[in-house]
Design a protein around this motif. Sequence first.
Motif, PDB file in Angstrom:
ATOM      1  N   GLU A   1       0.834  -1.205   0.000  1.00  0.00           N
ATOM      2  CA  GLU A   1       0.000   0.000   0.000  1.00  0.00           C
ATOM      3  C   GLU A   1       0.868   1.255   0.000  1.00  0.00           C
ATOM      4  O   GLU A   1       0.592   2.219  -0.711  1.00  0.00           O
ATOM      5  CB  GLU A   1      -0.944   0.018   1.209  1.00  0.00           C
ATOM      6  N   THR A   2       1.938   1.231   0.785  1.00  0.00           N
ATOM      7  CA  THR A   2       2.863   2.366   0.824  1.00  0.00           C
ATOM      8  C   THR A   2       3.479   2.599  -0.547  1.00  0.00           C
ATOM      9  O   THR A   2       3.539   3.734  -1.027  1.00  0.00           O
ATOM     10  CB  THR A   2       3.971   2.121   1.875  1.00  0.00           C
ATOM     11  N   LEU A   3       3.919   1.527  -1.199  1.00  0.00           N
ATOM     12  CA  LEU A   3       4.502   1.661  -2.538  1.00  0.00           C
ATOM     13  C   LEU A   3       3.466   2.144  -3.560  1.00  0.00           C
ATOM     14  O   LEU A   3       3.793   2.907  -4.471  1.00  0.00           O
ATOM     15  CB  LEU A   3       5.102   0.333  -2.998  1.00  0.00           C
ATOM     16  N   MET A   4       2.222   1.718  -3.406  1.00  0.00           N
ATOM     17  CA  MET A   4       1.185   2.107  -4.368  1.00  0.00           C
ATOM     18  C   MET A   4       0.798   3.576  -4.237  1.00  0.00           C
ATOM     19  O   MET A   4       0.180   4.142  -5.133  1.00  0.00           O
ATOM     20  CB  MET A   4      -0.061   1.219  -4.230  1.00  0.00           C
ATOM     21  N   ASP A   5       1.193   4.221  -3.140  1.00  0.00           N
ATOM     22  CA  ASP A   5       0.961   5.662  -2.985  1.00  0.00           C
ATOM     23  C   ASP A   5       1.922   6.489  -3.838  1.00  0.00           C
ATOM     24  O   ASP A   5       1.720   7.687  -4.013  1.00  0.00           O
ATOM     25  CB  ASP A   5       1.086   6.082  -1.517  1.00  0.00           C
ATOM     26  N   LEU A   6       2.962   5.840  -4.361  1.00  0.00           N
ATOM     27  CA  LEU A   6       3.942   6.535  -5.204  1.00  0.00           C
ATOM     28  C   LEU A   6       3.388   6.771  -6.606  1.00  0.00           C
ATOM     29  O   LEU A   6       2.498   6.044  -7.065  1.00  0.00           O
ATOM     30  CB  LEU A   6       5.215   5.687  -5.334  1.00  0.00           C
ATOM     31  N   SER A   7       3.964   7.736  -7.302  1.00  0.00           N
ATOM     32  CA  SER A   7       3.630   7.909  -8.717  1.00  0.00           C
ATOM     33  C   SER A   7       4.211   6.733  -9.491  1.00  0.00           C
ATOM     34  O   SER A   7       5.130   6.049  -9.013  1.00  0.00           O
ATOM     35  CB  SER A   7       4.219   9.220  -9.244  1.00  0.00           C
ATOM     36  N   ASP A   8       3.693   6.481 -10.676  1.00  0.00           N
ATOM     37  CA  ASP A   8       4.200   5.376 -11.499  1.00  0.00           C
ATOM     38  C   ASP A   8       5.694   5.515 -11.764  1.00  0.00           C
ATOM     39  O   ASP A   8       6.442   4.535 -11.690  1.00  0.00           O
ATOM     40  CB  ASP A   8       3.453   5.302 -12.839  1.00  0.00           C
ATOM     41  N   ASN A   9       6.150   6.715 -12.075  1.00  0.00           N
ATOM     42  CA  ASN A   9       7.566   6.908 -12.390  1.00  0.00           C
ATOM     43  C   ASN A   9       8.460   6.698 -11.170  1.00  0.00           C
ATOM     44  O   ASN A   9       9.538   6.105 -11.287  1.00  0.00           O
ATOM     45  CB  ASN A   9       7.808   8.286 -13.004  1.00  0.00           C
ATOM     46  N   ASP A  10       8.039   7.165 -10.003  1.00  0.00           N
ATOM     47  CA  ASP A  10       8.823   6.943  -8.792  1.00  0.00           C
ATOM     48  C   ASP A  10       8.887   5.451  -8.450  1.00  0.00           C
ATOM     49  O   ASP A  10       9.944   4.931  -8.092  1.00  0.00           O
ATOM     50  CB  ASP A  10       8.260   7.730  -7.607  1.00  0.00           C
ATOM     51  N   LEU A  11       7.759   4.759  -8.565  1.00  0.00           N
ATOM     52  CA  LEU A  11       7.730   3.321  -8.305  1.00  0.00           C
ATOM     53  C   LEU A  11       8.677   2.592  -9.254  1.00  0.00           C
ATOM     54  O   LEU A  11       9.472   1.749  -8.825  1.00  0.00           O
ATOM     55  CB  LEU A  11       6.306   2.775  -8.434  1.00  0.00           C
ATOM     56  N   LEU A  12       8.633   2.929 -10.526  1.00  0.00           N
ATOM     57  CA  LEU A  12       9.510   2.279 -11.494  1.00  0.00           C
ATOM     58  C   LEU A  12      10.975   2.554 -11.181  1.00  0.00           C
ATOM     59  O   LEU A  12      11.820   1.654 -11.281  1.00  0.00           O
ATOM     60  CB  LEU A  12       9.168   2.724 -12.922  1.00  0.00           C
ATOM     61  N   ASP A  13      11.300   3.775 -10.763  1.00  0.00           N
ATOM     62  CA  ASP A  13      12.677   4.089 -10.380  1.00  0.00           C
ATOM     63  C   ASP A  13      13.154   3.201  -9.226  1.00  0.00           C
ATOM     64  O   ASP A  13      14.290   2.731  -9.226  1.00  0.00           O
ATOM     65  CB  ASP A  13      12.813   5.559  -9.984  1.00  0.00           C
ATOM     66  N   PHE A  14      12.287   2.945  -8.255  1.00  0.00           N
ATOM     67  CA  PHE A  14      12.652   2.059  -7.147  1.00  0.00           C
ATOM     68  C   PHE A  14      12.793   0.618  -7.625  1.00  0.00           C
ATOM     69  O   PHE A  14      13.729  -0.077  -7.243  1.00  0.00           O
ATOM     70  CB  PHE A  14      11.614   2.125  -6.018  1.00  0.00           C
ATOM     71  N   LEU A  15      11.869   0.163  -8.448  1.00  0.00           N
ATOM     72  CA  LEU A  15      11.911  -1.220  -8.930  1.00  0.00           C
ATOM     73  C   LEU A  15      13.139  -1.489  -9.789  1.00  0.00           C
ATOM     74  O   LEU A  15      13.714  -2.578  -9.743  1.00  0.00           O
ATOM     75  CB  LEU A  15      10.633  -1.559  -9.697  1.00  0.00           C
ATOM     76  N   LEU A  16      13.558  -0.491 -10.557  1.00  0.00           N
ATOM     77  CA  LEU A  16      14.721  -0.654 -11.435  1.00  0.00           C
ATOM     78  C   LEU A  16      16.037  -0.256 -10.753  1.00  0.00           C
ATOM     79  O   LEU A  16      17.074  -0.203 -11.398  1.00  0.00           O
ATOM     80  CB  LEU A  16      14.532   0.175 -12.707  1.00  0.00           C
ATOM     81  N   ARG A  17      15.965   0.051  -9.464  1.00  0.00           N
ATOM     82  CA  ARG A  17      17.137   0.443  -8.661  1.00  0.00           C
ATOM     83  C   ARG A  17      17.785   1.739  -9.145  1.00  0.00           C
ATOM     84  O   ARG A  17      18.974   1.949  -8.947  1.00  0.00           O
ATOM     85  CB  ARG A  17      18.177  -0.680  -8.637  1.00  0.00           C
ATOM     86  N   ARG A  18      17.018   2.586  -9.788  1.00  0.00           N
ATOM     87  CA  ARG A  18      17.541   3.910 -10.158  1.00  0.00           C
ATOM     88  C   ARG A  18      17.610   4.813  -8.939  1.00  0.00           C
ATOM     89  O   ARG A  18      18.377   5.763  -8.899  1.00  0.00           O
ATOM     90  CB  ARG A  18      16.661   4.568 -11.218  1.00  0.00           C
ATOM     91  N   LYS A  19      16.740   4.515  -7.966  1.00  0.00           N
ATOM     92  CA  LYS A  19      16.695   5.256  -6.694  1.00  0.00           C
ATOM     93  C   LYS A  19      16.477   4.247  -5.578  1.00  0.00           C
ATOM     94  O   LYS A  19      15.953   3.158  -5.815  1.00  0.00           O
ATOM     95  CB  LYS A  19      15.510   6.238  -6.669  1.00  0.00           C
ATOM     96  N   GLU A  20      16.862   4.645  -4.387  1.00  0.00           N
ATOM     97  CA  GLU A  20      16.591   3.846  -3.190  1.00  0.00           C
ATOM     98  C   GLU A  20      15.677   4.661  -2.280  1.00  0.00           C
ATOM     99  O   GLU A  20      15.847   5.873  -2.174  1.00  0.00           O
ATOM    100  CB  GLU A  20      17.888   3.500  -2.451  1.00  0.00           C
ATOM    101  N   PRO A  21      14.715   3.999  -1.634  1.00  0.00           N
ATOM    102  CA  PRO A  21      13.819   4.742  -0.745  1.00  0.00           C
ATOM    103  C   PRO A  21      14.532   5.216   0.514  1.00  0.00           C
ATOM    104  O   PRO A  21      15.473   4.578   0.981  1.00  0.00           O
ATOM    105  CB  PRO A  21      12.731   3.712  -0.405  1.00  0.00           C
ATOM    106  N   GLU A  22      14.095   6.350   1.020  1.00  0.00           N
ATOM    107  CA  GLU A  22      14.620   6.874   2.270  1.00  0.00           C
ATOM    108  C   GLU A  22      14.177   5.949   3.415  1.00  0.00           C
ATOM    109  O   GLU A  22      12.989   5.635   3.520  1.00  0.00           O
ATOM    110  CB  GLU A  22      14.087   8.288   2.527  1.00  0.00           C
TER     111      GLU A  22
END
Length: 104
Positions: free
Chosen positions: A54-75
Motif C-alpha cells: 500500500e505504501t509503494l502504491m501511494d507513489l507515482s508510477d515513475n517513482d515506483l519504477l525508479d525504485f523497482l529498477l534500482r535507479r533510486k533507493e527509498p529513504e
Amino acid sequence: MQTAADSDQPLSERALSKLKWRCRRGLLENDLFIARFFERHEARMTVGQAGAMETLMDLSDNDLLDFLLRRKEPEPEWAGAEVAALLQLMRTDGAQRPVISPSS
C-alpha cells in the motif's frame, strides 16, 4: 493500530483481492513487476507485506519504477524495513522472466 504480531498474519482472500485491484498501474513495466510478485507470493502474503505494498502504491508510477529498477533507493525513514524487504522481493521477481514450459 497494527502490532508486530499482526504484521505476520496471513492476508485474507478478500484483502488480497482488494490489494490486487489497488495495485493496477498505468505503466506496463510496473504491472509486470507487480504481477510477477503476486504469481510467486500471493498465497503466503502477510498483513505486513500488504501494508508495505500500500505504501509503494501511494507513489507515482515513475517513482515506483525508479525504485523497482534500482535507479533510486527509498529513504529509510519513509520506507521502513517492511517496504525495503518487499521492494527487494519485487525487484528479484520482476527481473526474472516467467517460466515457459516447452511444447510437447
